[in-house]
Design a protein around this motif. Structure first.
Motif, short mmCIF file in Angstrom:
data_model
loop_
_atom_site.label_atom_id
_atom_site.label_comp_id
_atom_site.label_asym_id
_atom_site.label_seq_id
_atom_site.Cartn_x
_atom_site.Cartn_y
_atom_site.Cartn_z
N SER A 44 0.86 -1.18 0.00
CA SER A 44 0.00 0.00 0.00
C SER A 44 0.89 1.23 0.00
CB SER A 44 -0.89 0.03 1.24
OG SER A 44 -1.70 -1.10 1.30
N PHE A 45 0.56 2.17 -0.85
CA PHE A 45 1.31 3.42 -0.93
C PHE A 45 0.35 4.57 -0.66
CE2 PHE A 45 3.35 0.43 -3.93
CZ PHE A 45 4.52 0.23 -3.21
N LEU A 46 0.44 5.13 0.52
CA LEU A 46 -0.48 6.17 0.95
C LEU A 46 0.24 7.51 1.05
CD1 LEU A 46 -2.15 4.00 3.72
CD2 LEU A 46 -2.93 4.33 1.37
N ARG A 47 -0.47 8.50 1.50
CA ARG A 47 0.10 9.85 1.57
C ARG A 47 1.25 9.96 2.56
NH1 ARG A 47 -3.82 14.75 1.38
NH2 ARG A 47 -4.18 13.55 -0.48
N ASP A 48 1.15 9.28 3.71
CA ASP A 48 2.18 9.44 4.74
C ASP A 48 2.94 8.16 5.05
OD1 ASP A 48 -0.05 8.27 5.84
OD2 ASP A 48 0.15 9.25 7.78
N VAL A 49 2.57 7.04 4.41
CA VAL A 49 3.23 5.77 4.73
C VAL A 49 3.18 4.82 3.53
CG1 VAL A 49 1.13 4.79 5.74
CG2 VAL A 49 3.33 3.90 6.43
N ALA A 50 4.26 4.06 3.38
CA ALA A 50 4.29 2.94 2.44
C ALA A 50 4.34 1.68 3.29
CB ALA A 50 5.51 3.01 1.53
N VAL A 51 3.51 0.68 2.95
CA VAL A 51 3.40 -0.52 3.76
C VAL A 51 3.57 -1.76 2.89
CG1 VAL A 51 1.93 -1.84 5.34
CG2 VAL A 51 1.74 0.65 5.27
N PHE A 52 4.44 -2.68 3.35
CA PHE A 52 4.59 -4.00 2.75
C PHE A 52 4.09 -4.98 3.79
CE2 PHE A 52 6.63 -7.93 1.63
CZ PHE A 52 6.73 -7.90 0.24
N SER A 53 2.98 -5.64 3.53
CA SER A 53 2.36 -6.58 4.47
C SER A 53 2.64 -8.00 4.03
CB SER A 53 0.85 -6.36 4.53
OG SER A 53 0.54 -5.04 4.89
N VAL A 54 2.96 -8.87 4.99
CA VAL A 54 3.20 -10.28 4.67
C VAL A 54 2.16 -11.14 5.36
CG1 VAL A 54 5.65 -10.02 4.23
CG2 VAL A 54 4.90 -10.52 6.53
N PHE A 55 1.74 -12.20 4.65
CA PHE A 55 0.66 -13.06 5.10
C PHE A 55 1.10 -14.52 5.09
CE2 PHE A 55 -1.06 -9.36 3.02
CZ PHE A 55 -2.11 -8.97 3.83
N ARG A 56 0.54 -15.28 6.00
CA ARG A 56 0.72 -16.73 5.97
C ARG A 56 -0.20 -17.32 4.90
NH1 ARG A 56 2.97 -19.78 10.21
NH2 ARG A 56 2.68 -17.89 11.40
N ARG A 57 -1.43 -16.81 4.84
CA ARG A 57 -2.39 -17.16 3.79
C ARG A 57 -3.03 -15.86 3.31
NH1 ARG A 57 -3.12 -20.21 7.89
NH2 ARG A 57 -2.50 -22.37 7.86
N ALA A 59 -6.07 -14.88 2.89
CA ALA A 59 -7.31 -14.41 3.51
C ALA A 59 -7.15 -14.01 4.98
CB ALA A 59 -8.37 -15.48 3.39
N GLU A 60 -5.94 -13.88 5.46
CA GLU A 60 -5.71 -13.55 6.87
C GLU A 60 -5.32 -12.10 7.04
OE1 GLU A 60 -2.64 -16.12 8.23
OE2 GLU A 60 -3.99 -17.79 8.55
N HIS A 61 -5.19 -11.72 8.30
CA HIS A 61 -4.59 -10.43 8.63
C HIS A 61 -3.08 -10.57 8.43
CE1 HIS A 61 -8.24 -8.73 10.25
NE2 HIS A 61 -8.44 -9.86 10.92
N PRO A 62 -2.39 -9.50 8.13
CA PRO A 62 -0.94 -9.62 7.92
C PRO A 62 -0.22 -10.05 9.20
CG PRO A 62 -1.61 -7.32 7.87
CD PRO A 62 -2.87 -8.13 7.94
N LEU A 63 0.77 -10.94 9.02
CA LEU A 63 1.61 -11.34 10.15
C LEU A 63 2.50 -10.18 10.58
CD1 LEU A 63 2.83 -14.83 8.94
CD2 LEU A 63 1.19 -14.36 10.75
N TYR A 64 3.07 -9.50 9.59
CA TYR A 64 3.97 -8.38 9.83
C TYR A 64 3.70 -7.31 8.80
CZ TYR A 64 6.47 -11.83 12.56
OH TYR A 64 6.79 -12.81 13.46
N ARG A 65 3.95 -6.06 9.21
CA ARG A 65 3.93 -4.94 8.29
C ARG A 65 5.29 -4.26 8.35
NH1 ARG A 65 -0.28 -3.25 11.52
NH2 ARG A 65 0.72 -1.22 11.72
N ILE A 66 5.85 -4.02 7.19
CA ILE A 66 7.10 -3.27 7.09
C ILE A 66 6.69 -1.89 6.58
CG2 ILE A 66 9.35 -3.13 5.98
CD1 ILE A 66 8.98 -6.29 5.62
N GLU A 67 6.91 -0.87 7.40
CA GLU A 67 6.43 0.46 7.08
C GLU A 67 7.57 1.44 6.86
OE1 GLU A 67 3.73 1.88 10.05
OE2 GLU A 67 2.19 0.41 9.52
#
Length: 111
Positions: A44-57, A59-67
């Protein structure tokens, strides 16, 4: 003559990862995929943050976010690794150093 699409121009109102940063992140991601720990990612590339989210599957919530938050560059550092529960695992100025917090998650005892 065919109409060529306009050249790509980055949106100045969005924070993005540059090529070097993305290379470091994808290298870490690849090691976890090879170990069978991670299966999917999202960016995700937003106005104040770029986020790289990693998932186990997928359809889940991200395990980790690298911001990446450039506004925090002068204070705490622009980069952070955040766990699923919202805890900041590591924050700093050097992305490679911040990503090392994930290396401990890759080491497992052998039965």
């Amino acid at each position: 003559m065919l109409n060529a699409p306009p050249p790509f121009h980055a949106d100045p109102d969005r924070v993005t990862f540059d090529r070097k940063e993305l290379g470091l992140i994808l290298s870490t991601y690849g090691r976890f995929v090879a170990a069978g720990e991670w299966r999917d990612y999202g960016m995700s590339f937003l106005r104040d943050v770029a986020v790289f989210s990693v998932f186990r599957r997928a359809a889940e919530h991200p395990l980790y976010r690298i911001e990446k938050r450039p506004r925090l560059r002068a204070a705490q550092g622009a980069y952070a690794v955040i766990a699923m529960d919202g805890r900041v695992l590591k924050r700093g100025h050097d992305l490679a150093q911040v990503l090392r917090v994930l290396d401990a998650k890759l080491i497992r005892p052998v039965d």
